[in-house]
Design a protein around this motif. Structure first.
Motif, PDB file in Angstrom:
ATOM      1  N   ILE A  30      -4.941 -27.465  95.896  1.00 47.27           N
ATOM      2  CA  ILE A  30      -5.123 -28.587  94.974  1.00 47.27           C
ATOM      3  C   ILE A  30      -6.081 -28.199  93.854  1.00 47.27           C
ATOM      4  O   ILE A  30      -5.851 -28.522  92.683  1.00 47.27           O
ATOM      5  CB  ILE A  30      -5.595 -29.841  95.739  1.00 47.27           C
ATOM      6  CG1 ILE A  30      -4.452 -30.347  96.622  1.00 47.27           C
ATOM      7  CG2 ILE A  30      -6.074 -30.919  94.778  1.00 47.27           C
ATOM      8  CD1 ILE A  30      -4.840 -31.443  97.595  1.00 47.27           C
ATOM      9  N   SER A  31      -7.127 -27.488  94.192  1.00 47.59           N
ATOM     10  CA  SER A  31      -8.068 -27.003  93.179  1.00 47.59           C
ATOM     11  C   SER A  31      -7.364 -26.088  92.181  1.00 47.59           C
ATOM     12  O   SER A  31      -7.534 -26.220  90.961  1.00 47.59           O
ATOM     13  CB  SER A  31      -9.216 -26.257  93.871  1.00 47.59           C
ATOM     14  OG  SER A  31     -10.071 -25.677  92.925  1.00 47.59           O
ATOM     15  N   ARG A  32      -6.551 -25.185  92.685  1.00 46.75           N
ATOM     16  CA  ARG A  32      -5.805 -24.248  91.821  1.00 46.75           C
ATOM     17  C   ARG A  32      -4.846 -25.002  90.910  1.00 46.75           C
ATOM     18  O   ARG A  32      -4.763 -24.738  89.713  1.00 46.75           O
ATOM     19  CB  ARG A  32      -5.044 -23.251  92.704  1.00 46.75           C
ATOM     20  CG  ARG A  32      -4.167 -22.265  91.943  1.00 46.75           C
ATOM     21  CD  ARG A  32      -3.379 -21.356  92.892  1.00 46.75           C
ATOM     22  NE  ARG A  32      -2.676 -22.047  93.958  1.00 46.75           N
ATOM     23  CZ  ARG A  32      -1.513 -22.692  93.820  1.00 46.75           C
ATOM     24  NH1 ARG A  32      -0.917 -22.746  92.647  1.00 46.75           N
ATOM     25  NH2 ARG A  32      -0.937 -23.276  94.854  1.00 46.75           N
ATOM     26  N   LEU A  33      -4.127 -25.968  91.463  1.00 42.75           N
ATOM     27  CA  LEU A  33      -3.186 -26.737  90.661  1.00 42.75           C
ATOM     28  C   LEU A  33      -3.899 -27.563  89.592  1.00 42.75           C
ATOM     29  O   LEU A  33      -3.410 -27.688  88.467  1.00 42.75           O
ATOM     30  CB  LEU A  33      -2.344 -27.649  91.561  1.00 42.75           C
ATOM     31  CG  LEU A  33      -1.305 -26.938  92.419  1.00 42.75           C
ATOM     32  CD1 LEU A  33      -0.760 -27.877  93.486  1.00 42.75           C
ATOM     33  CD2 LEU A  33      -0.184 -26.388  91.552  1.00 42.75           C
ATOM     34  N   SER A  34      -5.053 -28.124  89.931  1.00 40.26           N
ATOM     35  CA  SER A  34      -5.812 -28.923  88.968  1.00 40.26           C
ATOM     36  C   SER A  34      -6.206 -28.101  87.747  1.00 40.26           C
ATOM     37  O   SER A  34      -6.215 -28.609  86.620  1.00 40.26           O
ATOM     38  CB  SER A  34      -7.069 -29.500  89.627  1.00 40.26           C
ATOM     39  OG  SER A  34      -6.706 -30.412  90.643  1.00 40.26           O
ATOM     40  N   GLU A  35      -6.512 -26.836  87.968  1.00 40.03           N
ATOM     41  CA  GLU A  35      -6.888 -25.950  86.858  1.00 40.03           C
ATOM     42  C   GLU A  35      -5.761 -25.820  85.835  1.00 40.03           C
ATOM     43  O   GLU A  35      -6.013 -25.617  84.652  1.00 40.03           O
ATOM     44  CB  GLU A  35      -7.258 -24.565  87.397  1.00 40.03           C
ATOM     45  CG  GLU A  35      -8.441 -24.592  88.320  1.00 40.03           C
ATOM     46  CD  GLU A  35      -9.675 -23.964  87.721  1.00 40.03           C
ATOM     47  OE1 GLU A  35      -9.549 -23.204  86.761  1.00 40.03           O
ATOM     48  OE2 GLU A  35     -10.761 -24.276  88.234  1.00 40.03           O
ATOM     49  N   GLN A  36      -4.524 -25.966  86.279  1.00 40.24           N
ATOM     50  CA  GLN A  36      -3.393 -25.844  85.351  1.00 40.24           C
ATOM     51  C   GLN A  36      -3.366 -26.977  84.328  1.00 40.24           C
ATOM     52  O   GLN A  36      -2.697 -26.866  83.307  1.00 40.24           O
ATOM     53  CB  GLN A  36      -2.070 -25.777  86.120  1.00 40.24           C
ATOM     54  CG  GLN A  36      -1.917 -24.499  86.901  1.00 40.24           C
ATOM     55  CD  GLN A  36      -0.561 -24.379  87.575  1.00 40.24           C
ATOM     56  OE1 GLN A  36       0.394 -25.079  87.244  1.00 40.24           O
ATOM     57  NE2 GLN A  36      -0.479 -23.472  88.533  1.00 40.24           N
ATOM     58  N   LEU A  37      -4.083 -28.054  84.603  1.00 39.99           N
ATOM     59  CA  LEU A  37      -4.196 -29.151  83.640  1.00 39.99           C
ATOM     60  C   LEU A  37      -5.610 -29.244  83.072  1.00 39.99           C
ATOM     61  O   LEU A  37      -6.020 -30.269  82.548  1.00 39.99           O
ATOM     62  CB  LEU A  37      -3.797 -30.478  84.286  1.00 39.99           C
ATOM     63  CG  LEU A  37      -2.323 -30.628  84.621  1.00 39.99           C
ATOM     64  CD1 LEU A  37      -2.056 -32.012  85.188  1.00 39.99           C
ATOM     65  CD2 LEU A  37      -1.447 -30.396  83.400  1.00 39.99           C
ATOM     66  N   ASP A  38      -6.351 -28.148  83.188  1.00 39.97           N
ATOM     67  CA  ASP A  38      -7.710 -28.052  82.644  1.00 39.97           C
ATOM     68  C   ASP A  38      -8.726 -28.965  83.334  1.00 39.97           C
ATOM     69  O   ASP A  38      -9.679 -29.420  82.713  1.00 39.97           O
ATOM     70  CB  ASP A  38      -7.712 -28.286  81.126  1.00 39.97           C
ATOM     71  CG  ASP A  38      -6.915 -27.248  80.383  1.00 39.97           C
ATOM     72  OD1 ASP A  38      -6.935 -26.077  80.813  1.00 39.97           O
ATOM     73  OD2 ASP A  38      -6.258 -27.600  79.380  1.00 39.97           O
ATOM     74  N   TYR A  39      -8.511 -29.248  84.611  1.00 37.91           N
ATOM     75  CA  TYR A  39      -9.496 -29.968  85.402  1.00 37.91           C
ATOM     76  C   TYR A  39     -10.081 -28.991  86.398  1.00 37.91           C
ATOM     77  O   TYR A  39      -9.351 -28.423  87.209  1.00 37.91           O
ATOM     78  CB  TYR A  39      -8.864 -31.154  86.143  1.00 37.91           C
ATOM     79  CG  TYR A  39      -8.443 -32.269  85.219  1.00 37.91           C
ATOM     80  CD1 TYR A  39      -9.378 -33.126  84.659  1.00 37.91           C
ATOM     81  CD2 TYR A  39      -7.101 -32.450  84.895  1.00 37.91           C
ATOM     82  CE1 TYR A  39      -8.997 -34.146  83.800  1.00 37.91           C
ATOM     83  CE2 TYR A  39      -6.707 -33.469  84.033  1.00 37.91           C
ATOM     84  CZ  TYR A  39      -7.668 -34.307  83.491  1.00 37.91           C
ATOM     85  OH  TYR A  39      -7.289 -35.307  82.647  1.00 37.91           O
ATOM     86  N   SER A  40     -11.371 -28.818  86.327  1.00 39.31           N
ATOM     87  CA  SER A  40     -12.023 -27.857  87.198  1.00 39.31           C
ATOM     88  C   SER A  40     -12.702 -28.590  88.357  1.00 39.31           C
ATOM     89  O   SER A  40     -13.617 -29.382  88.154  1.00 39.31           O
ATOM     90  CB  SER A  40     -13.060 -27.062  86.405  1.00 39.31           C
ATOM     91  OG  SER A  40     -13.697 -26.138  87.237  1.00 39.31           O
ATOM     92  N   VAL A  41     -12.206 -28.343  89.552  1.00 38.75           N
ATOM     93  CA  VAL A  41     -12.824 -28.892  90.757  1.00 38.75           C
ATOM     94  C   VAL A  41     -12.848 -27.779  91.795  1.00 38.75           C
ATOM     95  O   VAL A  41     -11.836 -27.124  92.034  1.00 38.75           O
ATOM     96  CB  VAL A  41     -12.079 -30.146  91.278  1.00 38.75           C
ATOM     97  CG1 VAL A  41     -10.631 -29.853  91.578  1.00 38.75           C
ATOM     98  CG2 VAL A  41     -12.780 -30.732  92.487  1.00 38.75           C
TER      99      VAL A  41
END
Length: 142
Positions: free
Chosen positions: A14-25
């Motif tokens: 989920i963290s990796r996928l979030s990065e694809q939309l420029d959300y860093s968690v």
């Protein structure tokens, strides 16, 4: 393809996928959020979609309660791995969101997207969503 509730071991994906939309968690924070949401299933549904045992998409549904309006369900996040876009994965997640919304007895399903995400806007429009309004978001960081 299968959709299931997210578990803490999905935090890395989920963290990796979030990065694809420029959300860093980071995965640790992500795991904390997953654990919290799993204890409140009447308010949150965090779902992952697996293809060949790999998490390739996720969606967060949140029941929103404002004093001035009827409660509704909001798609708080929907991400499909860029390698798997345009394969019907997002549509499958939307169908799941619609079903959960109706199952809980809510009459509205809402999604928000940044106005510069043209592809997402087209996707949601094709999925039956209609534009309601444009807003400006303000924030204070502490």
């Amino acid at each position: 393809m299968s959709i299931r509730l997210a578990q803490t071991h999905d935090a890395e994906a989920i963290s990796r996928l979030s990065e694809q939309l420029d959300y860093s968690v980071n995965p640790e924070t992500c795991a904390e959020h997953i654990a919290y949401m799993s204890h409140h299933p009447d308010v949150y549904q965090l779902l992952v979609l697996e293809k060949d045992m790999e998490v390739v998409g996720y969606m967060q549904l949140t029941v929103v309660r404002h004093i001035q309006t009827q409660s509704y369900v909001e798609i708080s996040a929907l991400v499909v791995d860029e390698r798997f876009r345009s394969l019907g994965i997002g549509s499958k997640l939307i169908q799941t969101a619609k079903a959960w919304t109706q199952e809980l007895g809510y009459e509205r399903l809402v999604v928000r997207t940044n106005e510069n995400r043209e592809r997402a806007i087209r996707f949601y429009s094709r999925g039956g969503f209609r534009e309601l309004k444009k807003q400006t978001t303000f924030q204070i960081n502490f």
